[in-house]
Scaffold this motif. Sequence first.
Motif, PDB file in Angstrom:
ATOM      1  N   ILE A  85       0.848  -1.199   0.000  1.00  0.00           N
ATOM      2  CA  ILE A  85       0.000   0.000   0.000  1.00  0.00           C
ATOM      3  C   ILE A  85       0.883   1.249   0.000  1.00  0.00           C
ATOM      4  N   ALA A  86       1.977   1.209   0.742  1.00  0.00           N
ATOM      5  CA  ALA A  86       2.912   2.332   0.754  1.00  0.00           C
ATOM      6  C   ALA A  86       3.400   2.619  -0.662  1.00  0.00           C
ATOM      7  N   HIS A  87       3.777   1.576  -1.376  1.00  0.00           N
ATOM      8  CA  HIS A  87       4.255   1.762  -2.746  1.00  0.00           C
ATOM      9  C   HIS A  87       3.154   2.276  -3.667  1.00  0.00           C
ATOM     10  N   HIS A  92       8.360   5.017  -0.924  1.00  0.00           N
ATOM     11  CA  HIS A  92       9.326   3.973  -1.230  1.00  0.00           C
ATOM     12  C   HIS A  92       9.988   3.422   0.027  1.00  0.00           C
ATOM     13  N   ASP A  93       9.609   3.982   1.171  1.00  0.00           N
ATOM     14  CA  ASP A  93      10.159   3.546   2.448  1.00  0.00           C
ATOM     15  C   ASP A  93       8.996   3.416   3.424  1.00  0.00           C
ATOM     16  N   VAL A  94       8.678   2.198   3.810  1.00  0.00           N
ATOM     17  CA  VAL A  94       7.510   1.956   4.660  1.00  0.00           C
ATOM     18  C   VAL A  94       7.676   2.585   6.040  1.00  0.00           C
ATOM     19  N   SER A  95       8.906   2.655   6.562  1.00  0.00           N
ATOM     20  CA  SER A  95       9.076   3.284   7.869  1.00  0.00           C
ATOM     21  C   SER A  95       8.829   4.789   7.792  1.00  0.00           C
ATOM     22  N   LEU A  97       6.611   6.106   5.737  1.00  0.00           N
ATOM     23  CA  LEU A  97       5.144   6.168   5.719  1.00  0.00           C
ATOM     24  C   LEU A  97       4.612   6.109   7.156  1.00  0.00           C
ATOM     25  N   HIS A  98       5.097   5.172   7.956  1.00  0.00           N
ATOM     26  CA  HIS A  98       4.627   5.032   9.338  1.00  0.00           C
ATOM     27  C   HIS A  98       4.842   6.329  10.121  1.00  0.00           C
ATOM     28  N   ARG A  99       6.043   6.906   9.986  1.00  0.00           N
ATOM     29  CA  ARG A  99       6.366   8.132  10.719  1.00  0.00           C
ATOM     30  C   ARG A  99       5.469   9.302  10.327  1.00  0.00           C
ATOM     31  N   VAL A 100       5.372   9.578   9.027  1.00  0.00           N
ATOM     32  CA  VAL A 100       4.603  10.747   8.584  1.00  0.00           C
ATOM     33  C   VAL A 100       3.102  10.509   8.707  1.00  0.00           C
ATOM     34  N   PHE A 101       2.663   9.266   8.563  1.00  0.00           N
ATOM     35  CA  PHE A 101       1.244   8.946   8.708  1.00  0.00           C
ATOM     36  C   PHE A 101       0.806   9.211  10.154  1.00  0.00           C
ATOM     37  N   ARG A 102       1.622   8.767  11.090  1.00  0.00           N
ATOM     38  CA  ARG A 102       1.290   8.984  12.506  1.00  0.00           C
ATOM     39  C   ARG A 102       1.276  10.469  12.838  1.00  0.00           C
ATOM     40  N   ARG A 103       2.256  11.196  12.317  1.00  0.00           N
ATOM     41  CA  ARG A 103       2.330  12.636  12.566  1.00  0.00           C
ATOM     42  C   ARG A 103       1.108  13.350  11.976  1.00  0.00           C
ATOM     43  N   HIS A 104       0.673  12.918  10.812  1.00  0.00           N
ATOM     44  CA  HIS A 104      -0.440  13.583  10.113  1.00  0.00           C
ATOM     45  C   HIS A 104      -1.808  13.190  10.672  1.00  0.00           C
ATOM     46  N   PHE A 105      -2.022  11.888  10.888  1.00  0.00           N
ATOM     47  CA  PHE A 105      -3.338  11.388  11.284  1.00  0.00           C
ATOM     48  C   PHE A 105      -3.459  11.038  12.768  1.00  0.00           C
ATOM     49  N   GLY A 106      -2.341  10.976  13.485  1.00  0.00           N
ATOM     50  CA  GLY A 106      -2.389  10.618  14.902  1.00  0.00           C
ATOM     51  C   GLY A 106      -2.526   9.131  15.149  1.00  0.00           C
ATOM     52  N   GLN A 107      -2.414   8.319  14.113  1.00  0.00           N
ATOM     53  CA  GLN A 107      -2.476   6.855  14.216  1.00  0.00           C
ATOM     54  C   GLN A 107      -1.478   6.272  13.234  1.00  0.00           C
ATOM     55  N   THR A 108      -1.037   5.059  13.511  1.00  0.00           N
ATOM     56  CA  THR A 108      -0.153   4.389  12.566  1.00  0.00           C
ATOM     57  C   THR A 108      -0.999   3.733  11.477  1.00  0.00           C
TER      58      THR A 108
END
Length: 120
Positions: A85-87, A92-95, A97-108
Amino acid sequence: MSPRKLARAASPRAPRNPQGRHPGSAGQPGAVPLSAAHRVSPRTIQLLLEQAGITYSDFVLEQRLLRADPLLRNPVMRTRRIIEIAHLAGFHDVSYLHRVFRRHFGQTPDDVRRLADDPG
C-alpha cells in the motif's frame, strides 16, 4: 491554477507525463512535470503553492498520505501488506510512511487498518 487543481493534478489519478510517471513521482525534478502537464511555468506552480502556504514537497507528501489512508481502510486491500500500500501511494520507504502517517493522522497505518477491520 488553484491549489485544488494542483491537488487533482498530483493525485495518483493525475495525467502522466511523457515518461509514464505521475507528476512528482520519484526521480522527477519537482514541479517541472506538473507544470508541463498544465502548460504553466514551474515558477507559477511554486507561487501558487506559496500562496497556499506550503512547499511542493509538503504538497506531494500530503497527496500521498491522502492516497494511503483510504487504501488502508479499503476492505478489498486487506490482503495487501502495508508495504504494498505504501508503494501504491507513492512511498518507497515503509518506515517513512509510518512516521509521517502517525504525525499527520495521529495513528499508525497498522492502527487504521485494525480499526477498519473492527466491525463494531
